[in-house]
Enzyme design. Structure first.
Site, PDB file in Angstrom:
ATOM      1  CB  SER A   1      -6.119  -1.168   3.978  1.00  0.00           C
ATOM      2  OG  SER A   1      -5.398  -1.040   5.182  1.00  0.00           O
ATOM      3  CE  LYS A   2      -5.567  -9.885   5.528  1.00  0.00           C
ATOM      4  NZ  LYS A   2      -5.020 -10.989   4.803  1.00  0.00           N
ATOM      5  NE  ARG A   3      -0.461  -4.068   3.791  1.00  0.00           N
ATOM      6  CZ  ARG A   3      -0.399  -3.463   2.603  1.00  0.00           C
ATOM      7  NH1 ARG A   3      -0.068  -2.197   2.527  1.00  0.00           N
ATOM      8  NH2 ARG A   3      -0.674  -4.119   1.505  1.00  0.00           N
TER       9      ARG A   3
END
Ligand code: GLU
Length: 482
Positions: free
Chosen positions: A254-256
């Protein structure tokens, strides 16, 4: 059957992680395998998440990887606009149509009421979040009164209270849910913006999309989308939900989490083609053993039925391996071109770049590792004299010093500064002294690079560094060994 039309519909978040790019690839291939049309649609209705320059990242990534779209914001076709926020009027019109037909309704509930509803759900130990359908059966008069007074409203989908909804997904098979489990979801927000849940259906239909590929996080919402298609009397697309790309057994990429984005991989020295090839295999199994595919071969061999159902785990070692295959296949000129940005700092010290590249190519798995391999060219590392010990060559610091003392005058008087000429002189000398070539050449390599892991043997290094530096470094080495 209608000509295949697929769409890649990213939200412009400023970042394209490899899972998104994989979706783009599979979507592209599904269209192109059928000689169909690949569409790029920017889904920017969530204005809060909008990031400046994000659309450019999408364009750049797709262009660099060769996933060229036939229709998109900058390539208008007949079903534009291709940016969702420019399609606002369209969504309102279709939502109102559903209201008129009794398949959707105005909901005037305030934030406070919804909060209170949630609190009550919690207190009653019920599943939290589902709208309690308070406005579903308002009288005509109540509705008109509210509208007249300008009370803000959203439009909600009126789910059937009984029965089941089913659909077939190409990967996950037949899926059936009880309608009673479906929430009266919001279609149009109070600011007139559609929710993703509404916009994707309207846009996919109006754009003539025949196959919808997306992440399986949308699988559970698909019954609701299917009901919308039914409400409008439209034919739903073929659904192809792809399993997620995982970082490990538990975590999604994920980007997070700052996980691998396409841009990061390229910056580290992975080739676009290799990344794409890796992503092809990350969750799709080819019919044969073949592993390396050009884009055209991918198109030819593509079959969405072979997308794997189980989550794919991102494997950096496999990506390296594929990148290495691509690097090996480059022509010397291409290799030099790709390597150049990683060598910039060293170029003034490299006297024969073609020779260096020739040596680097079979030793480079990722371009980003080149600086580490050639750092000695700019600055001689401080090395341990133990490095001169080599059992096979029968060398040690004492014999190395003798060898370097023999080499120094020999190389000083060598005019023709090529690997072959230098090697010939060294070999001649070794023969004369009745010793093995390695006895001279191994210490030469160490004296020039200060490490055993060098891109090339001693004679190549001498040419890469040039005569002046070579002589200087041999003199320093003799000093160090004294
Ligand atoms: N905008 C959605 C996303 O980026 C696309 C989902 C879809 O392809 O329908 O996740």
């Amino acid at each position: 059957m209608a000509k295949t039309r697929t769409r890649f519909a990213p939200s412009p978040t400023g970042y394209m992680h490899v899972g998104n790019l994989r979706t783009a690839l599979y979507t592209f291939l599904t269209a192109k395998h059928d000689n169909g049309t690949f569409i790029l649609r920017i889904e920017d209705t969530d204005q809060g998440r909008k990031v400046d320059g994000a659309v450019d990242v999408i364009y750049k990534t797709l262009t660099e990887t060769g996933l060229l779209w036939d229709e998109g914001p900058d390539k208008p076709g007949e079903v534009g606009p291709y940016v969702q926020s420019e399609r606002m009027g369209i969504f309102k019109e279709w939502a109102e149509k559903l209201v008129t037909e009794g398949k959707a309704y105005y909901c005037f509930c305030t934030e406070e009421r919804l909060e209170k509803m949630k609190a009550e759900q919690i207190a009653a130990g019920k599943t939290v979040g589902s709208y309690d359908r308070h406005c579903r059966d308002l009288s005509k008069e109540e509705i008109e009164e509210n509208l007249k007074n300008g009370v803000p409203y959203v439009i909600r989908q009126k789910m059937p209270l009984e029965g089941k909804t089913s659909f077939d997904d190409l990967i996950y098979g037949h899926i059936e849910v009880d309608n009673s489990e479906l929430e009266d979801q919001i279609l149009l927000k109070s600011d007139g913006m559609p929710t993703y849940n509404f916009a994707n259906v309207i846009d996919d239909h109006l754009m003539g999309i025949t196959h919808v590929l997306r992440g399986n996080e949308y699988l559970s919402s698909t019954p609701k989308y299917n009901l919308l298609y039914q409400s409008f009397g439209w034919e739903p697309p073929v659904y192809i939900h792809c399993p997620p790309v995982m970082k490990d057994a538990h975590q999604k990429l994920s980007k997070r989490n700052g996980d691998a984005s396409y841009q990061d991989l390229v910056a580290k020295g992975y080739m676009s083609e290799a990344v794409l090839n890796y992503l092809l295999l990350l969750g799709w199994s080819p019919a044969g053993e073949k592993e390396i595919f050009s884009l055209q071969e991918m198109i030819d061999e593509w079959d969405p039925q072979r997308i794997c159902k189980s989550p794919a785990i991102f494997d950096p070692l496999k990506l390296r391996h594929i990148n290495f295959e691509y690097i090996k296949a480059l022509s010397p000129e291409e290799f030099a071109q790709h390597a150049k940005p990683f060598m910039e700092e060293y170029l003034p010290y490299i006297k024969d770049n073609a020779l260096l590249c020739k040596n680097l190519q079979p030793r480079t798995e990722v371009f980003g590792e080149i600086p580490e391999q050639i750092a000695f060219i700019k600055e001689m590392p401080d090395y341990d004299v133990e490095l001169y010990i080599n059992k096979k060559m029968k060398t040690d610091p004492v014999s190395a010093k003798q060898s370097l003392e023999i080499l120094l005058p020999l190389l000083k008087e060598t005019e023709e500064w090529t690997p072959d000429a230098i090697f010939a002189r060294c070999a001649e000398k070794a023969a004369e002294l009745e010793i093995k070539n390695g006895k001279l050449l191994y210490p030469l390599g160490i004296a020039l690079a200060g490490t055993q892991r060098t891109p090339g043997g001693g004679t190549d290094l001498a040419v890469i560094l040039g005569k002046e530096t070579t002589v200087e470094r041999i003199e320093k080495a003799i000093e160090k060994l004294s």
